[in-house]
Structure formats: structure tokens, C-alpha cells
Design an enzyme around this catalytic site. Structure first.
Site, mmCIF file in Angstrom:
data_model
loop_
_atom_site.group_PDB
_atom_site.id
_atom_site.type_symbol
_atom_site.label_atom_id
_atom_site.label_comp_id
_atom_site.label_asym_id
_atom_site.label_seq_id
_atom_site.Cartn_x
_atom_site.Cartn_y
_atom_site.Cartn_z
ATOM 1 C CG LEU A 22 3.943 -27.975 41.238
ATOM 2 C CD1 LEU A 22 4.599 -27.085 40.184
ATOM 3 C CD2 LEU A 22 4.734 -29.257 41.419
ATOM 4 C CB ILE A 23 -0.109 -23.601 45.265
ATOM 5 C CG1 ILE A 23 -0.454 -22.971 46.617
ATOM 6 C CG2 ILE A 23 -1.343 -23.798 44.386
ATOM 7 C CD1 ILE A 23 -0.899 -21.534 46.531
ATOM 8 C CE LYS B 31 6.459 -33.598 47.253
ATOM 9 N NZ LYS B 31 7.615 -33.133 48.011
ATOM 10 N N GLY C 177 7.907 -25.341 46.844
ATOM 11 C CA GLY C 177 8.263 -24.845 48.169
ATOM 12 C C GLY C 177 9.216 -25.757 48.908
ATOM 13 C CD GLN D 12 10.917 -30.793 50.885
ATOM 14 O OE1 GLN D 12 11.476 -30.034 51.674
ATOM 15 N NE2 GLN D 12 9.616 -30.742 50.652
ATOM 16 C CB CYS E 71 -5.234 -43.086 59.513
ATOM 17 S SG CYS E 71 -5.214 -41.280 59.551
#
Length: 484
Positions: free
Chosen positions: A185-186, A267, A289, A298, A458
Site C-alpha cells: 500500500l503505497i 485504514k 509502512g 498506529q 484549511c
């Protein structure tokens, strides 16, 4: 001139059948890569090494071959050697003297010899004889066995003498395609580029799955990262690049999911989609990553909840690495400059992300989604051979114009999510301000006055830049980014 390719030590430790299979694959990989440099490349496999021959009339190939060999997985190091025959130990010395006499002037040195075959001398005897002669008949500063200024490396293979001209450090790891394929997954950032490289180095054909949240410009940047990794380290095998349009998923998350759960839900949706892609390709593992504690999604608790959404194996090679170590590797492998120019969008959708997601709560939020949402984005995914990216490599990543000053005839559009805007509304005296959440801007911008210039705002400047680029891709030139 020849190159002696030394196998990575872990290959040497394998059983005889496995070692032979790995060596054959490495030979094929080397041939595939070097043939793209020049068809005259000749590669010959031996039990403990692989020989690459450079034609005598093509010295121009030496540097190019050396550079390519340094980036092929499975190689410990490469010796660039001059090849000759010899009749005696003194003959070995004379040939060595002719090559190294001028190079040794004013330097300490030692001689190291590796020998294979039957001879009436051993390696140590050659080292002493050649070293003594060089010490006596050159202007060297003397022999130093530990930490010399220069090491004279010789290899003797039966009747052949290899005078080592240069030692090239290899990539290590296993030959490409000796391990099973993975789907990486890049995103184009530091982490995903390095994690992809780690699996290329370990011998897996690494395919790339990109979730497009940022329009064509974002995709071009990520494709350039993937192509660089493939061309430099994995060119011996074909791989795929898959682009999944994920903006419909993001829009549903922003409209339906509790703010604190957005990051984990996003995710999980990515993992579900990637698992579907992997299943279609016959791939059993996903690569990400993620590094423990680097961002809110994470934490170990959140990673555990994320993993529960699929039965696919999820591999995280960077899980215990520090960010600076990851950046250092990206610099070494050539992806740092790409990563600097590509913003990460995932972290901007939630202002108060949970660090201890509860599976039941996350699943309750996900129940609000359309049943066929993932099916629709997978159906719209584009799969290409990574070689096709070469035709897009000259496309430059454009930057949306950013301004800090506002004129009276310009209009600010606050693209923040409603709860962010309500918490800290943007008010500038004398300037018209509109509030359009970024996930609705694409559909509502066409209704605005085309004769006016719009400045997108933003807090972080990431989502405003993303939306400005997207609108420019749609043909709107009256849009900029406002960064006070």
C-alpha cells in the site's frame, strides 16, 4: 574484465537444492537486468559465485554494469577484476606489482588472498610473498595488517588470477521471485517507499496499490516513486501498479462516521479494498509502512482493530523503526526527494482521533456505509504494468499557487469540516468568506461566480492544496490556496 558476484551469506547457508534454486534465479535476474544495458552481457553461474563478462572492446560498459549489479537483490558484494593466468607465485607477484606499484606510493597496505583449486602453495604463502615484494620494491609506507590505507585483494581460481580492481557493496537479501509476491500500500511518503524497498530486497515481487485521495497530480507523484523503486531494484520482473479511486469512501466517512473513529475506519476500508485486489491477483500478503506509535492510528490497540477487518496477512517491516532511520533509508534508496513533495492526506480527516479504538464501536460506525461501497471503488480501479509509467515520467507535479495576502475582489472558501469551522470560524474584515466542506467542493464549485478568484483555506494547508489541484485539473484557473 570480469565481475565476480558473491552470493548473500544467507543463500550460502541454504540446503543444496534451495541454494541451487536461489543461485539459478539470481543468474537469471542478473541476465535480465544487464541485457537491458547491453545485449553483449554474458552471465555464467558457478557453485559459489556468478561471473559476469565484459567484452574487451566495451570498457564503456564497466561502470554501467557495476551500478546495476549493486542494486540487484541477493548479492553480497561484487568484485571488479582483471583476469589472467599465472605460472608461479613469483608470476602472481610480478602481475600484482605492475598493477599496484603506483597506487601504493606513500600508503600502508596488506595483501589478502582467496584461493580455490589444487596448488603447491597456500593462501598465506602467497600473501607473504606478494606483500614482501610490494613492500620492498614500491614506495609504500609499509605493511599494516589492521586498518591499512589500502588492501590488495587477489583471488586464485585454479590457473586463473583475479586482480581485484574494485569492490562494490551489494544490496544483500534474496534474489527477486524466490519469495512469494506481496501487495504494498503505497502513498508516496517516506514510510511506504521504504517498506516496499524492504520486501523487494527480501526477494518478493512487490506490486503497488495506491488509494487516490488527491487527483491526478497526487497519482503522478506516487507512480514516480513506485517506478523508481522498480527500475532501480526490481527491474528483473514484471509488477503491477493499481490505482483505486478512494474519494467516494472518504466522503462517506466524513459525512457518516464519528470524528474520533475516522482514521481507524479509513485504514480498515483501505485494508478491505487492498485485500480484494490481492485476492484477484493471487497475493497472500499486504505490506504497509506503519510504525508503532508514529501517528494516532498506529497504536497497538488501533493496529489490532485494523487487522480484524481482513483475513489477509498484513506485514509491517517498519513497525519498530524510528522516523529518522526511515528517512535515512529513503535518502539512500533515492525516494527522499519524491516523499518531500507528496503530502500525506490520511491524517487530515480527523481532528480528535482515538488512540484506543473499540472494535464494536468501529463496526457500528462502518454499518452506516453503503453495502456496495468497496465493490464500486474496486470496480473502478485501474491496473497497469509498471513499465507503462515510463511514458508519464516527464510529467511534472504542479503546485497550486499559494498566497498570504487577499485583495478585496477575492473570495475565501473555508474547506474545513463543519465541526472545525464552527470551533474556530475564519473571519476577515472586508473579505467575503464562504464555507464549503472539502468533500462537497467538487460538486458545488461549478455553481460559483466564474468571474471571481477563490482562495481555499484549511488549518494545515494540505486539504486546501489538494482541492485546488483537483479543481485545476477540472479546468478551473480561478483558484488558489490561502495560507495567512
Amino acid at each position: 574484465m570480469k565481475f565476480i558476484v558473491k552470493l548473500f551469506p544467507e543463500i550460502m547457508m541454504k540446503s543444496k537444492p534451495v541454494r541451487m534454486r536461489f543461485t539459478k534465479m539470481l543468474e537469471t535476474n542478473i541476465r535480465n537486468v544487464l541485457k537491458k544495458v547491453d545485449e553483449s552481457a554474458k552471465v555464467q553461474r558457478q557453485w559459489d559465485k556468478i561471473m559476469v563478462m565484459v567484452p574487451d572492446d566495451r570498457p564503456d560498459l564497466i561502470e554501467a554494469f557495476g551500478e546495476r549489479l549493486a542494486c540487484i537483490p541477493g548479492i553480497a558484494h561484487v568484485l571488479q577484476v582483471n583476469v589472467s593466468t599465472f605460472e608461479s607465485v613469483d608470476d602472481i607477484y610480478q602481475q600484482t606489482l605492475a598493477v599496484y606499484k603506483d597506487q601504493l606510493a606513500g600508503k600502508t597496505f596488506c595483501v589478502r588472498v582467496k584461493r580455490a583449486g589444487k596448488h603447491d602453495f597456500n593462501s598465506i604463502e602467497v600473501e607473504r610473498y606478494v606483500g614482501g615484494g610490494l613492500n620492498q620494491f614500491t614506495e609504500a609506507a609499509g605493511v599494516r595488517l589492521k586498518n591499512p590505507d589500502m588492501t590488495v585483494n587477489l583471488e586464485i581460481d585454479n590457473e586463473q588470477l583475479y586482480l581485484v580492481d574494485k569492490r562494490i557493496q551489494g544490496l544483500g537479501g534474496f534474489p527477486m521471485a524466490t519469495q512469494e509476491d506481496v501487495l504494498s500500500l503505497i502513498s508516496g511518503g517516506f514510510d511506504s517507499g521504504v517498506s516496499s524497498y524492504q520486501f523487494i530486497k527480501r526477494g518478493s515481487r512487490t506490486h503497488y496499490c495506491f488509494f487516490n485521495l488527491g487527483g491526478d497530480q497526487h497519482e503522478i507523484g506516487v507512480k514516480q516513486v513506485a517506478y523508481h523503486l522498480w527500475q532501480k531494484y526490481g527491474e528483473s520482473h514484471k509488477v503491477k501498479f493499481i490505482s483505486v479511486p478512494f474519494d467516494p469512501v472518504v466522503q462517506e466517512i466524513l459525512e457518516r462516521v464519528d470524528n474520533g473513529q475516522m482514521g481507524v475506519v479509513l485504514k480498515r476500508m483501505m485494508m478491505r479494498a487492498a485485500a480484494r485486489v490481492a485476492d484477484k491477483m493471487g497475493i497472500q500478503a499486504l505490506v504497509t509502512g506503519e510504525a508503532m506509535g508514529q501517528v494516532s492510528s498506529q497504536t497497538l490497540t488501533n493496529l489490532n482493530v485494523i487487522d480484524r477487518c481482513t483475513e489477509q496477512l498484513i506485514l509491517r517491516p517498519l513497525i519498530a523503526m524510528d522516523k529518522q532511520d526511515i528517512i535515512n533509508i529513503s535518502r539512500e534508496i533515492g525516494t527522499e526527494d519524491f516523499a518531500k513533495s507528496i503530502p500525506e492526506y490520511c491524517g487530515v480527516i480527523s481532528q480528535k482521533p482515538t488512540v484506543k479504538a473499540v472494535l464494536s464501536k468501529v463496526e457500528a460506525e462502518e454499518a452506516k456505509f453503503s453495502d456496495d461501497l468497496i465493490d464500486r471503488v474496486i470496480q473502478d480501479a485501474v491496473i497497469i504494468d509498471i513499465k507503462e509509467i515510463a511514458t508519464q515520467m516527464d510529467t511534472k507535479i504542479t503546485e497550486a499557487e499559494t498566497v498570504a495576502a487577499i485583495s478585496a475582489d477575492e473570495v475565501i472558501i473555508d474547506v474545513r469540516a463543519p465541526e472545525e469551522e464552527e470551533k474556530d470560524p475564519l473571519e476577515i474584515e472586508g473579505i467575503e468568506t464562504k464555507t464549503i466542506p472539502f468533500y462537497k467542493l467538487a460538486t458545488q464549485f461549478a455553481d460559483l461566480d466564474k468571474d471571481k478568484t477563490y482562495l481555499l483555506y484549511c488549518d494545515r494547508g494540505v486539504m486546501s492544496k489538494l482541492q485546488a489541484l483537483y479543481l485545476q485539473e477540472q479546468g478551473y484557473s480561478n483558484v488558489k490556496v490561502y495560507r495567512p
